[in-house]
Write an enzyme that holds these catalytic residues in place. Sequence first.
Site, short mmCIF file in Angstrom:
data_model
loop_
_atom_site.label_atom_id
_atom_site.label_comp_id
_atom_site.label_asym_id
_atom_site.label_seq_id
_atom_site.Cartn_x
_atom_site.Cartn_y
_atom_site.Cartn_z
N GLY A 49 2.82 41.52 -61.05
CA GLY A 49 3.98 42.04 -60.33
C GLY A 49 3.60 42.18 -58.88
O GLY A 49 3.94 41.36 -58.02
N GLY A 54 -1.62 43.70 -63.00
CA GLY A 54 -2.55 44.65 -62.40
C GLY A 54 -3.38 44.09 -61.26
O GLY A 54 -4.19 44.82 -60.69
N GLU A 63 0.95 38.71 -66.39
CA GLU A 63 2.17 39.41 -65.98
C GLU A 63 2.02 40.05 -64.60
O GLU A 63 2.12 41.27 -64.46
CB GLU A 63 2.50 40.52 -67.00
CG GLU A 63 2.66 40.02 -68.42
CD GLU A 63 2.73 41.17 -69.43
OE1 GLU A 63 2.43 42.33 -69.06
OE2 GLU A 63 3.06 40.89 -70.58
N TYR A 76 7.02 47.85 -55.95
CA TYR A 76 7.21 49.27 -56.26
C TYR A 76 7.73 50.02 -55.02
O TYR A 76 7.39 51.17 -54.79
CB TYR A 76 5.92 49.89 -56.82
CG TYR A 76 5.41 49.10 -58.00
CD1 TYR A 76 6.07 49.15 -59.22
CD2 TYR A 76 4.31 48.24 -57.88
CE1 TYR A 76 5.65 48.38 -60.30
CE2 TYR A 76 3.89 47.47 -58.95
CZ TYR A 76 4.57 47.54 -60.15
OH TYR A 76 4.16 46.77 -61.21
N TYR A 89 1.45 58.66 -55.37
CA TYR A 89 0.03 58.40 -55.64
C TYR A 89 -0.85 58.61 -54.41
O TYR A 89 -2.00 58.20 -54.41
CB TYR A 89 -0.23 56.94 -56.02
CG TYR A 89 0.77 56.25 -56.91
CD1 TYR A 89 0.95 56.67 -58.22
CD2 TYR A 89 1.46 55.13 -56.47
CE1 TYR A 89 1.84 56.00 -59.04
CE2 TYR A 89 2.34 54.45 -57.28
CZ TYR A 89 2.53 54.90 -58.57
OH TYR A 89 3.39 54.24 -59.39
N CYS A 138 14.07 66.63 -48.22
CA CYS A 138 13.71 68.05 -48.24
C CYS A 138 12.57 68.32 -49.23
O CYS A 138 12.76 68.97 -50.25
CB CYS A 138 14.97 68.81 -48.63
SG CYS A 138 14.77 70.54 -48.43
N GLU A 139 11.42 67.74 -48.98
CA GLU A 139 10.22 67.95 -49.81
C GLU A 139 9.03 67.82 -48.88
O GLU A 139 9.01 66.94 -48.01
CB GLU A 139 10.07 66.84 -50.87
CG GLU A 139 11.15 66.75 -51.90
CD GLU A 139 11.11 67.84 -52.94
OE1 GLU A 139 10.06 68.49 -53.10
OE2 GLU A 139 12.16 68.07 -53.57
N1 PLP Z 1 2.73 44.27 -67.36
C1 PLP Z 1 2.88 45.51 -67.81
C2 PLP Z 1 3.00 45.72 -69.27
C3 PLP Z 1 2.95 46.59 -66.92
O1 PLP Z 1 3.13 47.82 -67.39
C4 PLP Z 1 2.86 46.33 -65.54
C5 PLP Z 1 2.92 47.43 -64.55
O2 PLP Z 1 2.97 48.58 -64.82
C6 PLP Z 1 2.70 45.01 -65.10
C7 PLP Z 1 2.64 44.00 -66.03
C8 PLP Z 1 2.62 44.65 -63.65
O3 PLP Z 1 1.58 45.25 -63.00
P1 PLP Z 1 1.19 44.84 -61.52
O4 PLP Z 1 2.40 44.98 -60.69
O5 PLP Z 1 0.13 45.78 -61.14
O6 PLP Z 1 0.74 43.43 -61.56
#
Ligand code: PLP
Length: 709
Positions: free
Chosen positions: A284, A247, A282, A382, A325, A353-354
């Site tokens: 991303g 996050g 975690e 993403y 979003y 087409c949206e």
């Molecule tokens: N971990 C979990 C369980 C998630 O659901 C997500 C994203 O939805 C992430 C990690 C990665 O989030 P971010 O890309 O915002 O770091």
Amino acid sequence: MREPSFNEESSFQYKKGKLFCEDTSISQIADEIGTPLYLYSHRALVSNYERLKGTFRRLSPLICYSLKANANLALCRILAGLGAGADILSGGELYKALLAGFPPKRIVFAGVGKTRQELEFALREEIFMFNVESQGELELLEELSRELDGRIRVSLRINPDIDPETHPYITTGLRENKFGLEMDEAEQLYLKLKDSKNIVPKGIHFHLGSQITTTRPYLICVEKMGKFISRLRGEGVNLEYMDMGGGFGIAYREKESPLDIEELASQIAPLIQEYELKLIMEPGRYLVANAGIMVTQILYEKRRKEKKFLIVDAGMNDLIRPALYGAYHEIKKIQEPKKASPMELVDVVGPVCESTDFLAKDRSLPRSQRGEYLAIMDAGAYGFSMASSYNARLLPPEVLVRGEKWTLIRRREGYSDLTKTEATSLEEENLIPSYPLPFAKLQGSGNDFIVVDNRANLIKDGRSLAMKLCPRKTGIGADGLLLLEESQGADFKMRIFNPDGSEAEMCGNGARCIAQFAYLKGIVGRRCRFETLAGIISCQIQGRQGRKVKIGMEEPQDLRLNLRLSLKGEIYEGHYLNTGVPHFVLFTPRVDQVPLKELAPSIRNHPKFRPQGTNVDFVEVEKGSALKVRTYERGVEEETLACGTGAVASALTSNLTCGIPSPVRVKMKGGDLFVYFERAKDNSFSQVFLEGEARLIFEGKISEEVENA
Ligand code: PLP
């Protein structure tokens, strides 16, 4: 370590008036492979990871890259190589994580809807941690674990009901969200797990949401979870790990600040240490978002009273974040705008087409026009991972840049990718019609072919179709049927069936025809490579309508000069050579007077050429180093108007025996062919090319009645 501010230290900078990724000009890549495309900086990816690792050094966390942000294998490999673990959400992500080289002991598995098969897969691979999200999932794990000897490590994912202060669609840690377990329920389950033989409660997991830019929610949650862990310890459940999810937010626009990870580390470190926990995270987006951009080209401009639309070739199917979003992505022109460039208010919209298909709304951009490239910044997370083929659009390619070098890490999809998993065959599924089946009729030097695009694998039996279609009275009439099929290593594969149903390895005229067909249908550009049973053929397509086709031929094999055959008491001397298919070449002073019909079949079937037989070429050397050639073709079993491999065999043997230099003009009844080659001192040939015309004669549809022909 200080958090870099917006765009500072960015790997995407203007140099000499153009936007560069590291030391590579982005427009050069776009010119070469087309747009839209995704492009990633190796340096940005590595430095994002190293910065995070360095900042949290004192806690030595296990950093599990969240594959959902971008699961491209090349990027995953880089992160795995740096020592990262993986956070996965599906069997597919587990498959990719393993393929990328993340060790199973660094893989954690979250997700509210893991299936039995996915759990079994992860159990087989002995991953590090199951982040369990419901009682049902825990029961299923219990059941599956009974068949295993090993002990399974589990964290329960807690829904902490904390507002992460982000976009409502990307919160995950609120009660109203489907994720995780409520604390009371989790406590009961942890207590139950004390008696489990096979499941070991190892940790606690939470993930508050995505794009969080303040440390407060994390701090509140770590405190809350710390207390919870203490209480559990008092009840005999000893948890070692706290997985704080991902996050970590980035700055998508200049006025935003990213999450201050330095502050986060210093705020949570005392708590993690106080509760004697090991930390898992975690991330991303934090690792990949600003390492990637999407490049798109302006197709059209459209003016309305109040604003202008820039219609670009990337749509919401390529990058859905703005539509989903209302997400903001900075947009930069690849050509650096002049300081005094006038600004204009635009909507940057895609071809889908949206009405939600936009990349930016009411954005003030330096004036731009048709044909220009735009960079959609911070699209590494993403972006591609949420791309789809909506509107039957082709998924874009992905490119990795490292310094001055770049490499394609995912090719652009072709049309056949759109149908590759669909059932299209009549034989497989009676409900699905294969007919009418489009075909084209082409001719090259008087050799005529029926060409069918079989990338969707509609035709399973080319042999019987050729026997039905090639006859001139009951079928379409042709010297052969060419099927254009999918290839793993080349642009496409050519399969060639003779009228008698036999499959030939290669045919020079057929090769030219199929190359022109592929060019006309937009399957390839002016240069391509295609697969045949005789090897890979490289090809250059020139001229109007791609009519002049030059193909690279396989290097000839099995040369046997001055081979003597005895036939009905007479001796015939010629030269044998395999130019993709076997040929026996006989020189004669007057090719028109050769009794080809009587002679050629017995040479074709001569015991010396068994079992496969040979084609037979009669060659007259004309003044001015041209050749006049007549060929009897195996499979067709008669003289044809021209034969490409025969022209090559005739040219090469005439070079060896009469010194005729490259390029050799080969005159056949169906037209002229040119053979180019290089001969080495040891008489071997290389760089063998055959050039000649190919023409599309007509197109049509094969009806179902062909089945009854
Ligand atoms: N971990 C979990 C369980 C998630 O659901 C997500 C994203 O939805 C992430 C990690 C990665 O989030 P971010 O890309 O915002 O770091």
